[in-house]
Design an enzyme around this catalytic site. Structure first.
Site, PDB file in Angstrom:
ATOM      1  N   ARG A  78       4.281 -12.859 -34.454  1.00 23.27           N
ATOM      2  CA  ARG A  78       3.645 -13.432 -33.230  1.00 23.27           C
ATOM      3  C   ARG A  78       2.756 -12.531 -32.301  1.00 23.27           C
ATOM      4  O   ARG A  78       1.713 -13.066 -32.116  1.00 23.27           O
ATOM      5  CB  ARG A  78       5.050 -13.663 -32.215  1.00 23.27           C
ATOM      6  CG  ARG A  78       5.663 -15.000 -32.743  1.00 23.27           C
ATOM      7  CD  ARG A  78       7.141 -14.914 -32.200  1.00 23.27           C
ATOM      8  NE  ARG A  78       7.654 -14.116 -33.350  1.00 23.27           N
ATOM      9  CZ  ARG A  78       8.227 -14.447 -34.376  1.00 23.27           C
ATOM     10  NH1 ARG A  78       8.128 -15.514 -34.731  1.00 23.27           N
ATOM     11  NH2 ARG A  78       8.503 -13.635 -35.245  1.00 23.27           N
ATOM     12  N   THR A  79       3.232 -11.420 -32.022  1.00 22.92           N
ATOM     13  CA  THR A  79       2.358 -10.632 -31.280  1.00 22.92           C
ATOM     14  C   THR A  79       0.951 -10.362 -31.803  1.00 22.92           C
ATOM     15  O   THR A  79      -0.205 -10.623 -31.156  1.00 22.92           O
ATOM     16  CB  THR A  79       3.075  -9.219 -30.991  1.00 22.92           C
ATOM     17  OG1 THR A  79       4.338  -9.449 -30.429  1.00 22.92           O
ATOM     18  CG2 THR A  79       2.393  -8.577 -29.662  1.00 22.92           C
ATOM     19  N   LYS A 108      -3.573   8.928 -44.150  1.00 22.22           N
ATOM     20  CA  LYS A 108      -4.018  10.369 -44.467  1.00 22.22           C
ATOM     21  C   LYS A 108      -3.728  11.472 -43.364  1.00 22.22           C
ATOM     22  O   LYS A 108      -4.170  12.483 -43.493  1.00 22.22           O
ATOM     23  CB  LYS A 108      -5.693  10.384 -44.440  1.00 22.22           C
ATOM     24  CG  LYS A 108      -6.318   9.301 -45.602  1.00 22.22           C
ATOM     25  CD  LYS A 108      -7.912   9.234 -45.504  1.00 22.22           C
ATOM     26  CE  LYS A 108      -8.248   8.194 -46.028  1.00 22.22           C
ATOM     27  NZ  LYS A 108      -9.657   8.120 -46.003  1.00 22.22           N
ATOM     28  N   ARG A 129       0.589  -1.379 -31.016  1.00 18.17           N
ATOM     29  CA  ARG A 129       2.229  -1.224 -31.275  1.00 18.17           C
ATOM     30  C   ARG A 129       2.731  -0.029 -31.943  1.00 18.17           C
ATOM     31  O   ARG A 129       1.968   0.162 -32.814  1.00 18.17           O
ATOM     32  CB  ARG A 129       2.709  -2.587 -31.888  1.00 18.17           C
ATOM     33  CG  ARG A 129       4.254  -2.573 -32.403  1.00 18.17           C
ATOM     34  CD  ARG A 129       4.867  -3.782 -33.030  1.00 18.17           C
ATOM     35  NE  ARG A 129       4.973  -4.760 -31.736  1.00 18.17           N
ATOM     36  CZ  ARG A 129       5.521  -5.836 -32.017  1.00 18.17           C
ATOM     37  NH1 ARG A 129       5.978  -6.255 -33.255  1.00 18.17           N
ATOM     38  NH2 ARG A 129       5.466  -6.853 -31.146  1.00 18.17           N
ATOM     39  N   HIS A 157       7.884  -4.008 -23.591  1.00 20.89           N
ATOM     40  CA  HIS A 157       6.979  -5.049 -24.423  1.00 20.89           C
ATOM     41  C   HIS A 157       6.432  -5.732 -23.155  1.00 20.89           C
ATOM     42  O   HIS A 157       6.883  -7.042 -23.223  1.00 20.89           O
ATOM     43  CB  HIS A 157       7.709  -5.653 -25.258  1.00 20.89           C
ATOM     44  CG  HIS A 157       6.867  -6.339 -26.228  1.00 20.89           C
ATOM     45  ND1 HIS A 157       5.656  -6.671 -26.273  1.00 20.89           N
ATOM     46  CD2 HIS A 157       7.258  -7.073 -27.507  1.00 20.89           C
ATOM     47  CE1 HIS A 157       5.219  -7.442 -27.226  1.00 20.89           C
ATOM     48  NE2 HIS A 157       6.234  -7.715 -27.998  1.00 20.89           N
TER      49      HIS A 157
HETATM   50  C1  NCD Z   1      10.243  -8.487 -30.635  1.00 21.84           C
HETATM   51  C2  NCD Z   1       9.505  -7.047 -30.632  1.00 21.84           C
HETATM   52  O1  NCD Z   1       8.885  -6.591 -31.329  1.00 21.84           O
HETATM   53  O2  NCD Z   1      10.022  -6.502 -29.869  1.00 21.84           O
HETATM   54  N1  NCD Z   1       9.187  -9.433 -31.131  1.00 21.84           N
HETATM   55  C3  NCD Z   1       8.054  -9.947 -30.579  1.00 21.84           C
HETATM   56  O3  NCD Z   1       7.286  -9.308 -30.341  1.00 21.84           O
HETATM   57  N2  NCD Z   1       8.099 -11.352 -30.333  1.00 21.84           N
HETATM   58  C4  NCD Z   1      11.453  -8.833 -30.783  1.00 21.84           C
HETATM   59  C5  NCD Z   1      12.179  -8.313 -31.817  1.00 21.84           C
HETATM   60  O4  NCD Z   1      11.599  -7.764 -32.780  1.00 21.84           O
HETATM   61  O5  NCD Z   1      13.212  -8.401 -32.031  1.00 21.84           O
END
Ligand code: NCD
Length: 330
Positions: A78-79, A108, A129, A157
């Site tokens: 999703r993100t 590397k 991320r 997040h």
């Molecule tokens: C979440 C995350 O990555 O923290 N997912 C997201 O970004 N929608 C929640 C999760 O992974 O459980």
């Protein structure tokens, strides 16, 4: 040798006009602590306009010529997709390092600072991320372009929390006065950490529902209490489901457990079923940042109170708004 040719570009005419220098122009987005109720209202207003744009027209050229680097050291559906879609719908481009950093020079041995200093040569902003708490801040210290935190380990997040709050507002019309239950992995769930902080700017009641070993870290619970937020803690969803306006369900974060036998003990602790939903109010909503790992039954999906698919879509509008704001176009 002198080469006589006309210039290809009239750079003065091509200069990118700044639409508005808002609070976020050129800024990193690392934590929800950077936001105020006023700046949230601003982002939500822009997101609303983005929704209208997408629904009526599909796309626009607001970010034409801009490039976003998406650097993901952890899995994402999703993100990453919603950031890429957000950029595409505003006419910009993406460097997608989202299919695993193993295909980048990270394999590397390239460090995070060097990777970030590479991407800033090509991109106007970087979405990151990473599995370590504080990594987004480190990246931001090195990068000269804005860094957007798309999840730093069990830390924060922020863009997810923004879309969560936006969803509450869209679905229920207001945030003040809500009773919100956060269910599941409150210890490691970074979406919970960010959302709880954001909610504490409003007049809400928070119900923390988790197994003992996954309780919200004490410092975070105390932070909520210090802000005057009434908190109630329980192990059972059944204790709160008839009271709350929002059930924010989360996945147990398997990847953060040092001891997997502990994970096995709590992995199936919660199951939201149609049966359980019968006890909930007619106008409450169920949210989940997703992915789910069994904690919401598929049979709940057809319940109009299941808001998690709409929530995902809101992610794109919020990210369109944030990108426009950070790049000085909103
Ligand atoms: C979440 C995350 O990555 O923290 N997912 C997201 O970004 N929608 C929640 C999760 O992974 O459980």
């Amino acid at each position: 040798m002198e080469i006589d040719r006309p210039r290809l570009f009239d750079l003065e005419a091509l200069k990118r006009p700044l639409i508005q220098a808002n609070d976020f122009y050129g800024q990193d987005i690392l934590s929800v602590s950077q936001f105020t109720r006023q700046s949230l209202a601003y982002i939500f207003d822009v997101a609303e306009e983005m929704r209208e744009l997408v629904e009526r027209v599909g796309s626009a050229d607001l970010l034409r010529g801009y490039v976003l680097a998406c650097l993901f050291y952890e899995p994402s559906t999703r993100t990453s997709s919603s950031f890429i879609a957000a950029m595409a719908r505003l006419g910009g481009g993406v460097i997608p390092i989202t299919q695993g950093v193993q295909y980048s020079s990270v394999s590397k041995g390239e460090s995070l600072p060097d990777t970030v200093r590479t991407l800033e040569q090509y991109a106007d902003a970087i979405v990151l991320r990473h599995p370590e708490v504080g990594s987004a801040k480190i990246a931001a210290d090195y990068a000269r372009v804005p860094v957007i935190n798309a999840g730093d380990g069990a830390g924060e997040h922020p863009t997810q929390a923004l879309l969560d709050l936006f969803t509450l507002r869209e679905e229920l019309g207001h945030i003040d006065g809500l009773r919100v239950a956060m269910v599941g992995d409150l210890k490691y769930g970074r979406t919970v950490h960010s959302l709880a902080k954001l909610l504490s700017m409003y007049d809400v009641e928070i119900y923390l529902v988790s197994p003992e070993i996954l309780r919200l870290p004490l410092d975070q619970a105390n932070e909520l209490r210090d802000k005057g937020i009434p908190i109630r803690e329980t192990y059972h969803v059944a204790d709160v489901i008839s009271t709350v306006d929002v059930l924010y369900v989360t996945r147990v974060q398997r990847e953060r457990f040092a001891d997997l036998s502990q994970y096995e003990e709590v992995r199936d602790f919660y199951e939201i079923t149609p049966e359980l939903m019968k006890q909930a109010k007619g106008e409450m909503i169920v949210m989940h940042p997703l992915p789910r790992a069994g904690e919401i039954h598929y049979a709940v999906d057809d319940d109009p109170r299941a808001a998690y698919f709409r929530q995902m879509r809101n992610g794109m509008y919020i990210r369109m708004a944030l990108l426009a704001a950070v790049l000085g176009k909103a």
